[in-house]
Design a protein around this motif. Structure first.
Motif, short mmCIF file in Angstrom:
data_model
loop_
_atom_site.label_atom_id
_atom_site.label_comp_id
_atom_site.label_asym_id
_atom_site.label_seq_id
_atom_site.Cartn_x
_atom_site.Cartn_y
_atom_site.Cartn_z
N THR A 98 -9.14 5.80 6.16
CA THR A 98 -10.06 5.71 4.91
C THR A 98 -9.34 6.22 3.63
O THR A 98 -9.83 5.81 2.74
N ARG A 99 -8.48 7.25 3.68
CA ARG A 99 -7.88 7.78 2.55
C ARG A 99 -6.83 6.78 2.00
O ARG A 99 -6.73 6.63 0.86
N PHE A 100 -6.42 5.94 3.17
CA PHE A 100 -5.40 4.89 2.48
C PHE A 100 -6.16 3.98 1.79
O PHE A 100 -5.80 3.54 0.58
N ALA A 101 -7.25 3.58 2.21
CA ALA A 101 -7.88 2.70 1.53
C ALA A 101 -8.39 3.12 0.24
O ALA A 101 -8.66 2.39 -0.87
N GLN A 102 -8.83 4.51 0.16
CA GLN A 102 -9.25 5.16 -1.15
C GLN A 102 -8.08 5.17 -2.16
O GLN A 102 -8.17 4.86 -3.47
N MET A 103 -6.69 5.19 -1.71
CA MET A 103 -5.55 5.23 -2.57
C MET A 103 -5.33 3.78 -3.31
O MET A 103 -5.39 3.57 -4.34
N LEU A 104 -5.90 2.93 -2.43
CA LEU A 104 -5.75 1.35 -2.81
C LEU A 104 -6.81 1.20 -3.59
O LEU A 104 -6.35 0.19 -4.87
N VAL A 105 -8.05 1.62 -3.69
CA VAL A 105 -8.99 1.42 -4.65
C VAL A 105 -8.66 2.17 -5.84
O VAL A 105 -8.83 1.50 -6.86
N ASP A 106 -8.17 3.20 -5.84
CA ASP A 106 -7.93 4.23 -6.96
C ASP A 106 -6.76 3.61 -7.70
O ASP A 106 -6.57 3.53 -9.05
#
Length: 214
Positions: A27-35
């Motif tokens: 989920t942190r990885f996903a947020q990095m991709l979103v950001d």
């Protein structure tokens, strides 16, 4: 990021399925991709609408084909698919993320640091330029090239008995037929396609496995 861009929701029950530690990293990885994904040229804005189903969860399909121990080379890691995803799921394996583009290699190093992935090593190189004595148990690849091109790049990196695991689509069997000469030349003893159900999605995916002569 533009307000009109829709980001796919985080799937429910991920912690129960993958374990809390792996899921928190995913989920942190996903947020990095979103950001940062669009800003760094890793993903187009439309891809965020299917970030989980098309990219992150799709990458997990390879996990069940990995060995119980050893080293994995993810060729053309790009944004981190499937290499980063698999490394979060399998901390017992060592992963080399091989990426030729500098900005993507920097991104992968940032992800490694942010997620504290101690089992990850980022290598800026083309697969075909890796040292002759470099060898791994498994090579993974996603959206890199057709099998005919992929075989000469990846099979030389494998130990005897090692395997190439490539995420493919509807043309997988045709790619095997078209790569017949390359598979023979680079000592593949077998090549076959597996249809895999992917947790958290309504779409399955396909894993092409080519095993090097032992």
């Amino acid at each position: 990021m533009a307000e009109s861009v829709h980001v796919e929701e985080v799937p429910r029950a991920g912690a129960e399925h993958f374990g809390e530690h792996a899921w928190s990293r995913l989920t942190r990885f996903a947020q990095m991709l979103v950001d940062e994904g669009e800003l760094r040229g890793l993903l187009g804005p439309r891809e965020l609408d299917r970030l989980w189903t098309r990219h992150i969860l799709n990458s997990t399909a390879v996990a069940s084909f990995l060995p119980s121990s050893g080293r994995v080379a993810d060729v053309g890691s790009g944004a981190g698919f499937p290499g980063v995803v698999l490394a979060t799921m399998r901390p017992d394996l060592n992963f080399d993320l091989i990426e030729t583009m500098e900005r993507r290699a920097i991104w992968l190093s940032d992800v490694k640091d942010e997620l504290n992935l101690k089992n990850v090593n980022v290598i800026r190189s083309r697969a075909e330029d890796m040292p002759k004595n470099y060898s791994v148990d498994v090579v993974t690849a996603r959206a890199v090239a057709a099998l005919k091109k992929l075989v000469p790049w990846t099979l030389p990196l494998l130990k005897p008995g090692g395997k190439l695991l490539a995420l493919k689509g509807a043309r997988a069997e045709q790619e095997i037929e078209e790569a017949d000469q390359e598979l023979f030349k680079f000592q593949a003893q077998s090549a076959r396609v597996y249809d895999v159900d992917v947790w958290g999605t309504k779409e399955g995916t396909r894993v092409l496995e080519a095993v090097k002569v032992g």
